[in-house]
Write a protein that holds these residues in place. Structure first.
Motif, PDB file in Angstrom:
ATOM      1  N   ASN A   1      -5.262  -1.602  29.030  1.00  0.00           N
ATOM      2  CA  ASN A   1      -4.491  -1.965  27.911  1.00  0.00           C
ATOM      3  C   ASN A   1      -2.882  -2.491  28.121  1.00  0.00           C
ATOM      4  OD1 ASN A   1      -4.434  -3.230  25.142  1.00  0.00           O
ATOM      5  ND2 ASN A   1      -4.046  -1.634  24.218  1.00  0.00           N
ATOM      6  N   GLN A   2      -2.802  -2.461  29.384  1.00  0.00           N
ATOM      7  CA  GLN A   2      -1.134  -2.721  29.861  1.00  0.00           C
ATOM      8  C   GLN A   2      -0.905  -3.956  30.443  1.00  0.00           C
ATOM      9  OE1 GLN A   2      -0.693   0.024  32.897  1.00  0.00           O
ATOM     10  NE2 GLN A   2      -0.676   1.849  31.565  1.00  0.00           N
ATOM     11  N   ILE A   3      -1.913  -4.899  30.431  1.00  0.00           N
ATOM     12  CA  ILE A   3      -1.604  -6.328  31.275  1.00  0.00           C
ATOM     13  C   ILE A   3      -1.041  -7.263  30.056  1.00  0.00           C
ATOM     14  CG2 ILE A   3      -3.938  -7.409  30.650  1.00  0.00           C
ATOM     15  CD1 ILE A   3      -2.168  -7.155  34.149  1.00  0.00           C
ATOM     16  N   ASN A   4       0.062  -8.202  30.648  1.00  0.00           N
ATOM     17  CA  ASN A   4       0.534  -9.001  29.889  1.00  0.00           C
ATOM     18  C   ASN A   4      -0.312 -10.265  29.568  1.00  0.00           C
ATOM     19  OD1 ASN A   4       2.183 -10.612  28.458  1.00  0.00           O
ATOM     20  ND2 ASN A   4       4.106 -10.496  29.937  1.00  0.00           N
ATOM     21  N   PRO A   5      -0.629 -10.286  28.301  1.00  0.00           N
ATOM     22  CA  PRO A   5      -1.784 -11.565  27.964  1.00  0.00           C
ATOM     23  C   PRO A   5      -0.745 -12.637  27.734  1.00  0.00           C
ATOM     24  CG  PRO A   5      -1.027 -10.295  25.750  1.00  0.00           C
ATOM     25  CD  PRO A   5      -0.261  -9.610  27.120  1.00  0.00           C
ATOM     26  N   LEU A   6       0.523 -12.654  28.066  1.00  0.00           N
ATOM     27  CA  LEU A   6       1.268 -14.214  27.622  1.00  0.00           C
ATOM     28  C   LEU A   6       0.740 -15.312  28.513  1.00  0.00           C
ATOM     29  CD1 LEU A   6       4.696 -12.761  26.583  1.00  0.00           C
ATOM     30  CD2 LEU A   6       2.951 -13.485  25.047  1.00  0.00           C
ATOM     31  N   ALA A   7       0.516 -15.258  29.626  1.00  0.00           N
ATOM     32  CA  ALA A   7       0.141 -15.965  30.822  1.00  0.00           C
ATOM     33  C   ALA A   7      -0.972 -16.610  30.280  1.00  0.00           C
ATOM     34  CB  ALA A   7      -0.064 -15.638  32.107  1.00  0.00           C
ATOM     35  N   SER A   8      -2.211 -15.967  29.798  1.00  0.00           N
ATOM     36  CA  SER A   8      -3.178 -16.659  29.363  1.00  0.00           C
ATOM     37  C   SER A   8      -2.956 -17.236  28.003  1.00  0.00           C
ATOM     38  CB  SER A   8      -4.370 -15.383  29.108  1.00  0.00           C
ATOM     39  OG  SER A   8      -5.454 -15.947  28.648  1.00  0.00           O
ATOM     40  N   ILE A   9      -2.094 -16.614  27.149  1.00  0.00           N
ATOM     41  CA  ILE A   9      -1.816 -17.154  25.528  1.00  0.00           C
ATOM     42  C   ILE A   9      -1.133 -18.770  25.984  1.00  0.00           C
ATOM     43  CG2 ILE A   9      -0.378 -17.061  23.649  1.00  0.00           C
ATOM     44  CD1 ILE A   9      -1.095 -14.128  23.634  1.00  0.00           C
ATOM     45  N   LEU A  10      -0.283 -18.511  26.955  1.00  0.00           N
ATOM     46  CA  LEU A  10       0.358 -19.978  27.318  1.00  0.00           C
ATOM     47  C   LEU A  10      -0.533 -21.153  27.766  1.00  0.00           C
ATOM     48  CD1 LEU A  10       3.936 -18.596  28.444  1.00  0.00           C
ATOM     49  CD2 LEU A  10       3.571 -19.791  26.138  1.00  0.00           C
ATOM     50  N   SER A  11      -1.493 -20.528  28.659  1.00  0.00           N
ATOM     51  CA  SER A  11      -2.479 -21.357  29.105  1.00  0.00           C
ATOM     52  C   SER A  11      -3.392 -22.237  27.990  1.00  0.00           C
ATOM     53  CB  SER A  11      -3.409 -20.897  29.999  1.00  0.00           C
ATOM     54  OG  SER A  11      -2.872 -19.857  31.249  1.00  0.00           O
ATOM     55  N   ALA A  12      -3.346 -21.327  26.742  1.00  0.00           N
ATOM     56  CA  ALA A  12      -3.997 -21.894  25.668  1.00  0.00           C
ATOM     57  C   ALA A  12      -3.246 -22.905  25.163  1.00  0.00           C
ATOM     58  CB  ALA A  12      -4.565 -20.838  24.698  1.00  0.00           C
ATOM     59  N   GLN A  13      -1.839 -22.834  25.220  1.00  0.00           N
ATOM     60  CA  GLN A  13      -1.032 -23.728  24.671  1.00  0.00           C
ATOM     61  C   GLN A  13      -0.982 -24.978  25.737  1.00  0.00           C
ATOM     62  OE1 GLN A  13       2.955 -23.157  26.145  1.00  0.00           O
ATOM     63  NE2 GLN A  13       3.365 -25.453  25.241  1.00  0.00           N
ATOM     64  N   LEU A  14      -1.316 -24.946  26.739  1.00  0.00           N
ATOM     65  CA  LEU A  14      -1.494 -26.095  27.866  1.00  0.00           C
ATOM     66  C   LEU A  14      -2.766 -26.727  27.350  1.00  0.00           C
ATOM     67  CD1 LEU A  14      -0.380 -24.775  31.379  1.00  0.00           C
ATOM     68  CD2 LEU A  14       0.888 -26.009  29.645  1.00  0.00           C
TER      69      LEU A  14
END
Ligand code: IPM
Ligand code: MN
Length: 364
Positions: free
Chosen positions: A303-316
């Motif tokens: 539960n330490q990994i940053n999910p923002l890269a994946s969240i921003l991929s959903a933005q794309l």
């Protein structure tokens, strides 16, 4: 109904995807979108159990989705290359996702290791060709296990592959500034001459045959896009400029392996793999969105990994599907959460994967 195939994948993939789905559910309710998620079991664990990566019928079935969302593929107990080639590359090639779109954007309140550079300096897009080059796997070995063993692996490009990629890059450069009012250029930015520009990254001084194709494609197409300036930079020099002068870039187009390498370097400048999104795009078919980073085995289950890269991929993904307001809402929420985390950082050591996902979803 927007049908999304979700490949949670391996390692930290399922953790970041779970947070991304939280955010997508929030966006769907805000913008009255109806999203349907179908989880697909293609990953290394299935390969270990069943000896199967992704078969042709399963690949064919992916064509029924509007888009795919992928966490990460790769498994510590499997020899490198098997699931990467058997699942990830099989999808990229099989669905002809010939563009790998990787925006490089330093958001306010995110730390960059580059001294004296800020968000206004680091804001460009790398368009990596995603269907050819060394990734076609052409080559082989002969005289294996003898002192005379020979190994080859060739950089292969057809003019067709190069031209469609460069065309996408010109179109992207045009849309980025001329059709998106919130990204419109100021007079001074236009005068500076760095924006509204397409840079070809190659190695024309050594890989003369391949980059002759690329340079010809650019010079043929640039006539049709008089408003876009063009530039050329060798890939080795690119590694200098991306650090010393990232503001000189707007849209960069390059071949597959060079793109793989320089997007990792670019990711570091925008705050790391934890915040760097990407999309594998077939402009007329099914596209797949995934973080640039991998499975991060050391962080799995913590539960330490940053999910923002994946969240921003959903933005794309939403932007690609034409839901630009919903896409923008994700980006604005991410920016607000980053700001909040920055101000809370002094009081708190770190944020968990689930906390970040929840904050972004609430912010949406
Ligand atoms: C990437 C990855 C992949 C690639 C690997 C996992 C095959 O590094 O998406 O950048 O080389 O394209
Ligand atoms: Mn890579």
């Amino acid at each position: 109904m927007i049908k999304i195939g979700v490949i949670d994948g391996d390692g930290t993939g399922p953790e970041v995807v779970a947070e991304t789905l939280k955010v997508l559910v929030a966006v769907a309710s805000k913008f009255s979108l109806s999203l349907e998620f179908t989880h697909l079991p293609y990953n290394g664990s299935r390969y270990l159990k069943e000896g199967k990566t992704l078969d042709d019928a399963e690949l064919e079935d992916l064509k029924c989705f509007d888009a795919l969302l992928l966490g990460a593929i790769g498994h510590v107990d499997i020899k490198p290359g098997i699931v990467e080639k058997g699942i990830l590359l099989k999808i990229r090639f099989g669905l002809d996702q010939y563009i790998n779109l990787r925006p490089v954007k330093l958001y306010p309140n995110v730390e960059t290791p580059i001294k004296n550079k800020g968000p206004k300096d680091i804001d460009y897009v790398i368009i990596r060709e995603n269907s050819g080059g060394l990734y076609t796997g052409a080559g082989g070995t002969s005289m294996k296990n003898t002192p005379y063993e020979v190994a080859t692996q060739s950089m292969i490009y057809s003019y067709h592959q190069v031209k469609r990629c460069v065309l996408y890059a010109f179109e992207y450069a045009r849309k980025r500034h001329l059709e998106s009012p919130w990204k419109g250029l100021t007079e001074s930015e236009l005068e500076q001459g760095f924006k509204g520009k397409l840079t070809l990254c190659g190695k024309s001084n050594v890989l003369t045959y391949v980059f002759d194709l690329w340079e010809r494609a650019v010079s043929e197409l640039e006539k049709k896009y008089p408003e876009i300036k063009t530039d050329y930079v060798h890939v080795d020099a690119m590694c200098i400029y991306m650090i010393e002068c990232p503001e000189r870039f707007d849209v960069i187009v390059t071949e597959n392996l060079f793109g793989d390498i320089i997007t990792d370097l670019a990711a570091v400048t925008q705050g790391g793999l934890g915040i760097s999104p990407g999309g594998n795009i077939n402009p007329t078919g099914v596209s797949m969105f995934e973080p640039i980073g991998g499975t991060a085995p050391l962080f799995t289950g913590k539960n330490q990994i940053n999910p923002l890269a994946s969240i921003l991929s959903a933005q794309l993904m939403l932007a690609h599907l034409g839901y630009s307001e919903a896409a923008q809402a994700i980006e604005l929420a991410v920016m607000a959460v980053i700001k909040k985390m920055d101000s809370m950082a002094a009081a708190k050591m770190g944020f968990s994967t689930t906390e970040i996902g929840t904050m972004v979803a609430q912010c949406v």
